[in-house]
Scaffold this motif. Structure first.
Motif, short mmCIF file in Angstrom:
data_model
loop_
_atom_site.label_atom_id
_atom_site.label_comp_id
_atom_site.label_asym_id
_atom_site.label_seq_id
_atom_site.Cartn_x
_atom_site.Cartn_y
_atom_site.Cartn_z
N TYR A 121 0.65 -0.87 0.01
CA TYR A 121 0.27 0.08 -0.21
C TYR A 121 1.19 1.49 0.18
CZ TYR A 121 -3.20 -3.75 2.33
OH TYR A 121 -3.81 -4.18 3.29
N ALA A 122 0.46 2.04 -0.43
CA ALA A 122 0.72 3.38 -0.25
C ALA A 122 0.17 4.59 0.42
CB ALA A 122 0.58 4.46 -1.78
N VAL A 123 0.78 5.07 1.42
CA VAL A 123 -0.56 5.26 2.65
C VAL A 123 -0.44 6.62 3.27
CG1 VAL A 123 -1.76 4.68 5.33
CG2 VAL A 123 -0.68 3.20 3.77
N GLU A 124 -1.73 7.82 2.96
CA GLU A 124 -1.79 9.17 3.56
C GLU A 124 -2.65 9.16 4.92
OE1 GLU A 124 -1.98 12.10 -0.15
OE2 GLU A 124 -4.26 11.69 0.82
N LEU A 125 -1.75 10.29 4.93
CA LEU A 125 -2.50 10.33 6.81
C LEU A 125 -2.15 12.00 6.73
CD1 LEU A 125 -0.95 8.29 9.38
CD2 LEU A 125 -2.54 8.38 8.20
N GLN A 126 -3.71 12.06 7.45
CA GLN A 126 -3.49 13.16 7.49
C GLN A 126 -3.15 14.43 8.82
OE1 GLN A 126 -5.85 15.87 5.10
NE2 GLN A 126 -5.06 13.93 4.19
#
Length: 269
Positions: A68-73
Protein backbone atom coordinates in the motif's frame (compact mmCIF):
# COMPACT_ATOMS: atom_id res chain seq x y z
CA UNK A 1 16.81 12.81 -0.60
CA UNK A 2 13.32 12.70 -2.09
CA UNK A 3 10.95 9.75 -2.08
CA UNK A 4 8.14 9.43 -4.62
CA UNK A 5 4.53 8.90 -3.59
CA UNK A 6 1.22 8.68 -5.50
CA UNK A 7 0.26 12.11 -6.90
CA UNK A 8 -3.49 11.79 -6.25
CA UNK A 9 -5.71 14.44 -7.78
CA UNK A 10 -7.51 13.97 -11.08
CA UNK A 11 -6.33 15.02 -14.55
CA UNK A 12 -8.56 17.54 -16.33
CA UNK A 13 -10.63 16.73 -19.39
CA UNK A 14 -7.92 17.86 -21.81
CA UNK A 15 -5.61 14.98 -20.82
CA UNK A 16 -5.45 11.92 -23.06
CA UNK A 17 -6.38 8.61 -21.36
CA UNK A 18 -3.50 6.86 -23.12
CA UNK A 19 -1.22 5.31 -20.50
CA UNK A 20 1.83 3.13 -19.98
CA UNK A 21 -0.13 0.96 -17.53
CA UNK A 22 0.35 -2.74 -18.28
CA UNK A 23 -1.05 -5.97 -16.83
CA UNK A 24 0.20 -9.26 -18.24
CA UNK A 25 0.44 -12.87 -17.10
CA UNK A 26 4.00 -12.21 -15.86
CA UNK A 27 4.10 -8.61 -14.63
CA UNK A 28 2.16 -5.41 -14.09
CA UNK A 29 3.16 -1.74 -14.28
CA UNK A 30 1.10 0.85 -12.41
CA UNK A 31 2.48 4.25 -13.49
CA UNK A 32 2.28 7.16 -11.08
CA UNK A 33 -0.27 8.70 -13.45
CA UNK A 34 -2.76 5.96 -12.54
CA UNK A 35 -2.50 6.54 -8.77
CA UNK A 36 -5.32 9.09 -8.51
CA UNK A 37 -7.94 10.05 -5.95
CA UNK A 38 -10.68 7.87 -7.42
CA UNK A 39 -8.73 4.62 -6.86
CA UNK A 40 -8.05 5.10 -3.14
CA UNK A 41 -9.36 2.83 -0.41
CA UNK A 42 -9.93 3.14 3.33
CA UNK A 43 -9.44 0.76 6.25
CA UNK A 44 -11.56 0.03 9.35
CA UNK A 45 -9.84 1.11 12.56
CA UNK A 46 -8.09 4.07 10.92
CA UNK A 47 -8.98 7.75 10.91
CA UNK A 48 -7.88 10.49 8.53
CA UNK A 49 -6.31 8.03 6.10
CA UNK A 50 -6.58 6.83 2.55
CA UNK A 51 -4.44 4.38 0.62
CA UNK A 52 -3.53 3.15 -2.82
CA UNK A 53 -3.45 -0.64 -3.03
CA UNK A 54 -0.53 -1.36 -5.34
CA UNK A 55 -0.34 -5.14 -4.91
CA UNK A 56 -2.46 -7.86 -3.32
CA UNK A 57 -2.25 -11.65 -3.45
CA UNK A 58 -3.81 -12.94 -6.67
CA UNK A 59 -4.19 -16.62 -7.42
CA UNK A 60 -1.97 -17.55 -10.35
CA UNK A 61 0.01 -14.31 -10.17
CA UNK A 62 2.00 -12.92 -7.21
CA UNK A 63 0.65 -14.51 -4.05
CA UNK A 64 2.85 -13.68 -1.05
CA UNK A 65 2.37 -10.00 -0.25
CA UNK A 66 0.34 -6.82 -0.32
CA UNK A 67 1.71 -3.32 -0.78
CA UNK A 68 0.00 0.00 0.00
CA UNK A 69 0.86 3.67 -0.25
CA UNK A 70 -0.85 5.30 2.74
CA UNK A 71 -1.63 9.00 3.23
CA UNK A 72 -2.41 10.34 6.72
CA UNK A 73 -4.05 13.67 7.43
CA UNK A 74 -2.93 15.67 10.50
CA UNK A 75 -4.23 13.73 13.50
CA UNK A 76 -4.86 10.63 11.39
CA UNK A 77 -3.72 7.16 12.35
CA UNK A 78 -4.77 4.02 14.16
CA UNK A 79 -4.61 2.29 17.53
CA UNK A 80 -5.29 -1.04 15.78
CA UNK A 81 -3.55 -0.78 12.40
CA UNK A 82 -3.10 -4.48 11.63
CA UNK A 83 -6.09 -6.85 11.62
CA UNK A 84 -4.07 -10.02 10.85
CA UNK A 85 -2.04 -11.34 13.80
CA UNK A 86 0.09 -13.42 11.42
CA UNK A 87 1.06 -10.42 9.25
CA UNK A 88 4.47 -8.77 9.45
CA UNK A 89 5.02 -5.31 8.03
CA UNK A 90 7.62 -2.92 6.69
CA UNK A 91 6.85 0.80 6.79
CA UNK A 92 8.93 3.30 4.80
CA UNK A 93 8.14 6.99 5.29
CA UNK A 94 8.16 9.26 2.22
CA UNK A 95 7.03 12.61 3.66
CA UNK A 96 5.75 14.18 6.85
CA UNK A 97 6.30 13.27 10.51
CA UNK A 98 4.81 10.22 12.23
CA UNK A 99 4.75 8.74 15.72
CA UNK A 100 5.10 4.97 15.94
CA UNK A 101 4.71 3.01 19.16
CA UNK A 102 5.78 -0.63 19.42
CA UNK A 103 4.68 -1.95 22.78
CA UNK A 104 5.93 0.67 25.24
CA UNK A 105 8.56 2.11 22.88
CA UNK A 106 7.88 5.36 21.04
CA UNK A 107 9.60 6.39 17.81
CA UNK A 108 9.50 9.64 15.84
CA UNK A 109 9.56 8.94 12.10
CA UNK A 110 10.61 11.25 9.27
CA UNK A 111 11.13 10.88 5.53
CA UNK A 112 13.51 7.95 5.02
CA UNK A 113 12.53 6.15 8.24
CA UNK A 114 12.30 2.37 7.86
CA UNK A 115 10.45 0.14 10.33
CA UNK A 116 10.11 -3.64 10.56
CA UNK A 117 7.10 -4.82 12.59
CA UNK A 118 6.97 -8.58 13.30
CA UNK A 119 3.81 -10.64 13.24
CA UNK A 120 1.88 -10.26 16.46
CA UNK A 121 3.54 -6.98 17.43
CA UNK A 122 1.36 -4.43 19.24
CA UNK A 123 1.86 -1.13 17.45
CA UNK A 124 0.14 2.16 16.71
CA UNK A 125 0.83 4.89 14.16
CA UNK A 126 -0.28 8.54 14.08
CA UNK A 127 0.45 11.75 12.23
CA UNK A 128 0.96 14.33 14.99
CA UNK A 129 2.19 17.09 12.67
CA UNK A 130 0.26 19.84 10.87
CA UNK A 131 1.19 18.54 7.41
CA UNK A 132 0.02 15.47 5.50
CA UNK A 133 2.27 12.42 5.86
CA UNK A 134 2.79 9.43 3.58
CA UNK A 135 4.37 6.01 3.81
CA UNK A 136 4.74 2.75 1.94
CA UNK A 137 3.42 -0.32 3.76
CA UNK A 138 4.45 -3.85 2.74
CA UNK A 139 2.72 -6.81 4.42
CA UNK A 140 3.34 -10.55 4.34
CA UNK A 141 2.23 -13.42 6.54
CA UNK A 142 5.25 -14.68 8.46
CA UNK A 143 6.06 -18.34 7.83
CA UNK A 144 7.71 -20.03 10.80
CA UNK A 145 10.35 -22.75 10.57
CA UNK A 146 11.69 -25.32 13.01
CA UNK A 147 14.24 -23.80 15.37
CA UNK A 148 13.63 -20.27 14.05
CA UNK A 149 12.37 -17.55 16.38
CA UNK A 150 10.31 -14.63 15.04
CA UNK A 151 12.32 -11.50 14.15
CA UNK A 152 12.49 -8.54 16.51
CA UNK A 153 11.09 -5.08 15.72
CA UNK A 154 13.49 -2.63 14.09
CA UNK A 155 13.45 1.11 13.40
CA UNK A 156 16.24 2.70 11.35
CA UNK A 157 16.74 5.25 8.56
CA UNK A 158 17.84 5.28 4.93
CA UNK A 159 20.92 7.38 5.80
CA UNK A 160 22.05 4.89 8.48
CA UNK A 161 22.18 1.80 6.26
CA UNK A 162 25.31 1.62 4.12
CA UNK A 163 24.80 0.70 0.46
CA UNK A 164 26.67 -2.49 -0.45
CA UNK A 165 28.01 -2.44 -4.01
CA UNK A 166 27.32 -5.48 -6.14
CA UNK A 167 30.51 -7.35 -7.13
CA UNK A 168 32.49 -6.02 -10.11
CA UNK A 169 30.22 -3.00 -10.67
CA UNK A 170 32.52 -0.17 -9.49
CA UNK A 171 29.72 0.95 -7.18
CA UNK A 172 27.21 1.87 -9.90
CA UNK A 173 24.81 -0.83 -8.59
CA UNK A 174 24.31 -1.06 -4.83
CA UNK A 175 21.75 -2.37 -2.35
CA UNK A 176 20.82 -1.16 1.11
CA UNK A 177 19.94 -4.33 2.99
CA UNK A 178 17.98 -3.41 6.08
CA UNK A 179 18.07 -7.05 7.23
CA UNK A 180 21.07 -9.39 7.27
CA UNK A 181 20.50 -11.86 4.38
CA UNK A 182 21.81 -14.66 6.63
CA UNK A 183 19.21 -13.99 9.33
CA UNK A 184 16.81 -16.83 8.54
CA UNK A 185 14.17 -15.55 10.95
CA UNK A 186 13.18 -13.19 8.13
CA UNK A 187 11.15 -14.63 5.26
CA UNK A 188 10.88 -11.34 3.36
CA UNK A 189 13.31 -8.56 2.53
CA UNK A 190 12.42 -4.97 1.69
CA UNK A 191 15.55 -3.21 0.42
CA UNK A 192 16.47 -0.04 -1.45
CA UNK A 193 18.34 -0.63 -4.71
CA UNK A 194 20.31 2.21 -6.32
CA UNK A 195 21.79 2.48 -9.80
CA UNK A 196 23.97 5.41 -10.77
CA UNK A 197 23.21 6.86 -14.24
CA UNK A 198 24.20 4.28 -16.83
CA UNK A 199 24.33 1.47 -14.27
CA UNK A 200 22.55 -1.71 -15.16
CA UNK A 201 21.56 -5.25 -14.32
CA UNK A 202 23.71 -6.88 -17.00
CA UNK A 203 21.65 -10.05 -17.41
CA UNK A 204 17.99 -11.02 -17.32
CA UNK A 205 17.38 -12.10 -13.71
CA UNK A 206 14.97 -15.04 -13.63
CA UNK A 207 14.22 -16.38 -10.15
CA UNK A 208 11.61 -17.69 -7.74
CA UNK A 209 11.17 -14.49 -5.69
CA UNK A 210 8.10 -12.34 -6.30
CA UNK A 211 8.78 -8.61 -6.46
CA UNK A 212 7.17 -5.29 -5.80
CA UNK A 213 9.30 -2.36 -7.03
CA UNK A 214 8.28 1.22 -6.24
CA UNK A 215 10.46 3.82 -7.96
CA UNK A 216 11.54 6.36 -5.35
CA UNK A 217 13.77 8.50 -7.56
CA UNK A 218 15.23 8.66 -11.07
CA UNK A 219 14.44 6.92 -14.33
CA UNK A 220 15.33 3.69 -16.08
CA UNK A 221 14.52 1.39 -18.95
CA UNK A 222 13.33 -1.81 -17.28
CA UNK A 223 13.11 -5.24 -18.89
CA UNK A 224 9.96 -7.07 -17.80
CA UNK A 225 9.57 -10.52 -19.35
CA UNK A 226 9.99 -9.67 -23.09
CA UNK A 227 9.31 -5.93 -22.90
CA UNK A 228 11.47 -2.87 -22.19
CA UNK A 229 9.44 -0.28 -20.25
CA UNK A 230 10.48 3.29 -19.35
CA UNK A 231 9.81 3.97 -15.66
CA UNK A 232 10.23 6.96 -13.35
CA UNK A 233 9.36 8.34 -9.91
CA UNK A 234 6.16 6.89 -8.46
CA UNK A 235 5.85 4.04 -10.96
CA UNK A 236 5.22 0.60 -9.45
CA UNK A 237 6.25 -2.73 -10.97
CA UNK A 238 4.73 -5.99 -9.77
CA UNK A 239 6.49 -9.19 -10.85
CA UNK A 240 5.37 -12.78 -10.72
CA UNK A 241 7.94 -15.44 -9.81
CA UNK A 242 10.40 -16.23 -12.62
CA UNK A 243 9.54 -13.11 -14.65
CA UNK A 244 12.80 -12.12 -16.44
CA UNK A 245 13.99 -8.66 -15.41
CA UNK A 246 16.88 -6.26 -15.98
CA UNK A 247 17.35 -2.49 -16.10
CA UNK A 248 19.49 0.35 -17.40
CA UNK A 249 19.44 3.60 -15.38
CA UNK A 250 18.82 6.65 -17.55
CA UNK A 251 18.88 10.39 -16.89
CA UNK A 252 21.41 12.23 -14.73
CA UNK A 253 20.25 11.29 -11.20
CA UNK A 254 20.45 7.96 -9.35
CA UNK A 255 17.67 5.47 -10.02
CA UNK A 256 16.36 4.14 -6.68
CA UNK A 257 13.53 1.78 -5.86
CA UNK A 258 12.00 0.07 -2.85
CA UNK A 259 12.17 -3.67 -3.50
CA UNK A 260 10.12 -6.47 -1.88
CA UNK A 261 11.02 -10.15 -2.23
CA UNK A 262 10.13 -13.36 -0.41
CA UNK A 263 13.09 -15.43 0.82
CA UNK A 264 14.44 -18.19 3.08
CA UNK A 265 11.63 -20.74 3.14
CA UNK A 266 10.73 -24.08 1.54
CA UNK A 267 8.37 -23.90 -1.39
CA UNK A 268 4.89 -25.10 -0.29
CA UNK A 269 3.94 -28.36 -2.04
Amino acid sequence: MTYAFPPGGLPDQSVSPESTAIFTEAYAVLPASTQRDIVTSFLPGWQGMRMWVLARPLSGFAETFSQYAVELQPGGGSLTPEADRDAQSVIFVTHGQLRLTIGAERHSLEPGSYCYLPAGAIWTLFNEDDAIAGFHWVRKRWVGAEGVLPPLPMVTHDRDVRPIPMPETNGVWATQRFVDPLDLSHDMHVNIVTFQPGGRIPFAETHVMEHGLYVLQGTADYLLNRDWVAVGPGDFMWLRAFCPQACIATGDTPFRYLLYKDVNRHMPL
